[in-house]
Write an enzyme that holds these catalytic residues in place. Sequence first.
Site, short mmCIF file in Angstrom:
data_model
loop_
_atom_site.label_atom_id
_atom_site.label_comp_id
_atom_site.label_asym_id
_atom_site.label_seq_id
_atom_site.Cartn_x
_atom_site.Cartn_y
_atom_site.Cartn_z
N SER B 145 0.84 -1.19 0.00
CA SER B 145 0.00 0.00 0.00
C SER B 145 0.88 1.26 0.00
O SER B 145 1.74 1.40 -0.87
CB SER B 145 -0.93 -0.05 1.21
N ARG B 215 -12.08 6.40 9.51
CA ARG B 215 -11.54 5.05 9.60
C ARG B 215 -12.54 4.00 9.11
O ARG B 215 -12.16 3.00 8.52
CB ARG B 215 -11.15 4.76 11.05
N ASP B 310 -8.23 -6.99 -4.73
CA ASP B 310 -7.92 -5.64 -4.22
C ASP B 310 -8.50 -4.60 -5.17
O ASP B 310 -8.00 -4.40 -6.27
CB ASP B 310 -6.40 -5.49 -4.13
N HIS B 343 -7.80 -5.46 -0.31
CA HIS B 343 -6.53 -4.77 -0.10
C HIS B 343 -5.80 -5.31 1.13
O HIS B 343 -4.57 -5.31 1.19
CB HIS B 343 -6.80 -3.27 0.04
N ASP B 344 -6.55 -5.78 2.11
CA ASP B 344 -5.96 -6.33 3.34
C ASP B 344 -5.10 -7.57 3.09
O ASP B 344 -4.35 -7.99 3.97
CB ASP B 344 -7.06 -6.74 4.33
#
Lengths: 199, 377
Positions: B145, B215, B310, B343-344
Amino acid sequence: MPGKGKLSDRPDFHIIGELVEAGSRVLDLGCGEGEFLAWLVANKGVVARGVEISAAKVRKAITRGVSAYQGDLDEGLADYPDQAFDYVILSQTLQETKAPLHVLREMLRVGRRAIVSFPNFGHWSVRRAMLFTGQAPKTELFPYDWYNSPNIHFLSINDFESLCRETPFPISKRYFLSGSRRVTVAPNLMAQTAVFLLG
Amino acid sequence: MVVETRSAQFDSISLDSGATLSPVEIAYETYGHLNDAKSNAILITHAFTGDAHAAGISHETGKPGWWDNMIGPGKAFDTDRYFVICSNVLGGCQGTTGPGAKNPATGRPYAMSFPVITIRDMARLQRMLVQSLGIERLLSVAGGSMGGMQALEWATSYPEMVLSVIPIATTWRHSAQQIAFNEVGRQAIMADPDWSEGNYYDSGKLPGRGLSIARMVGHITYMSDESMREKFGRRLREKEKFGFDFGVDFEIESYLRYRGNQFVSRFDANSYLYITKAEDYFDLTNGTGRLADAFRDVGTRFLVISFTSDWLYPSYQSQEIVRVLRRMNGDVAYCDLQSNYGHDAFLVDIAEQTEIVRGFLESTARTALTASPKGVR
């Protein structure tokens, strides 16, 4: 396509391994799990790149330390500049490509020389199978059923030679193999595998 | 492995904006041992809200590092072989100078008087740290990232100092969509009355609502449709039927609120603004769009990794990097790893990632023994 096993299982690799000059720049199209490139790096000190469509195989190749990337063979070649490599290798894959002629032209554009190996569709075992069964030949060389075969273009040694004459592609060397034995007589009938050095 | 965060101070750093920060402090951790030739050092660059505590168990908090599954003895970044460094980014709030730090000129926190920083500024400070440790050349710079952006920045700004880089789930420039999500987060913070133009440090009231909403949005972008469906589905939270009110009905609501609230206790809202801005400014080509120019004199080896699910940093962004490097006949390995985690994935779905990172580092270490600083070309 015959399984891409260890180097010792693939007699065409021995020929190709001898053809490639030490320290040269090599692109292997359809590099699989990268065994051959890793061997060339270790034994010939080549600068190696590989292209492979299968994510699982690319992973193995990278794990082996080979700079391989996941990509389509045709698309991958288009990105390379002219004469970026000394050798572009297409081992046992020509019969699987969608546009073989285009691939061969591109190989000779991005590489000074091209090394092509393929299973010989003119081999007697193929002819016999076809003659006696009347079905798409299923042999040691072409072990697939017609509906699940990755092979989409069938060619014999004679087919390849006439293509090279007509196009023309300059053939510098040719090797014919039955197993790991060299074939000198009637190769189009007797050889299972052909290796050509173009350019 | 119990680890301690350390800190290095430098007199000043010049920034891309033209401003100078002085002094500047950087928090970092190291794992493993630097060999005598100082040739086995790897810099790990963290993502947006990460910190210097990448691996091991923190001496202070007792918590494992954010990439503890990747860094340690026998792991992808094998600390039995490599000397691994991770530092908190410039502008951060976990030990490195950021907007929450005290401005020596006023004796008060910088807040919004902190200069706007860039990814290149982050790399510049990391370079000062690396050099202060006596390391002239890194075996690799690796991160996912925003960490991947820093790795790319290292390759283009300091190619002579990096043998290889491993940019994971990243991009060579922030896209409109990526900027858009960041802007929603910033606006959520700035719309919170407790933000007070950034001057909340002495007020005793943090802009918690804004920061937690920011968040929440972030967490949505880090997951995939599939991973959210698998993890939460439409399950209700501690109830059998809808509440017919606006309390928490669904598990996913509860999860996002929990993550949002938890974040407020560990992250500074102003750092959120500054770091997302740095991401949004990130463009390896400085606006020309000509990536080939950026990579012109780069002899570094690349291992580029993306993940199929992602959608925040989609695979095509990695493939653009790979394609340009290939056109230049650069040394690049690339794999689009299959994962449902979105994405994690680079943080959680690490089995295959471990395999290829390990192999790539081993072969880089082998070539390091023979290659010139410019690498192979």
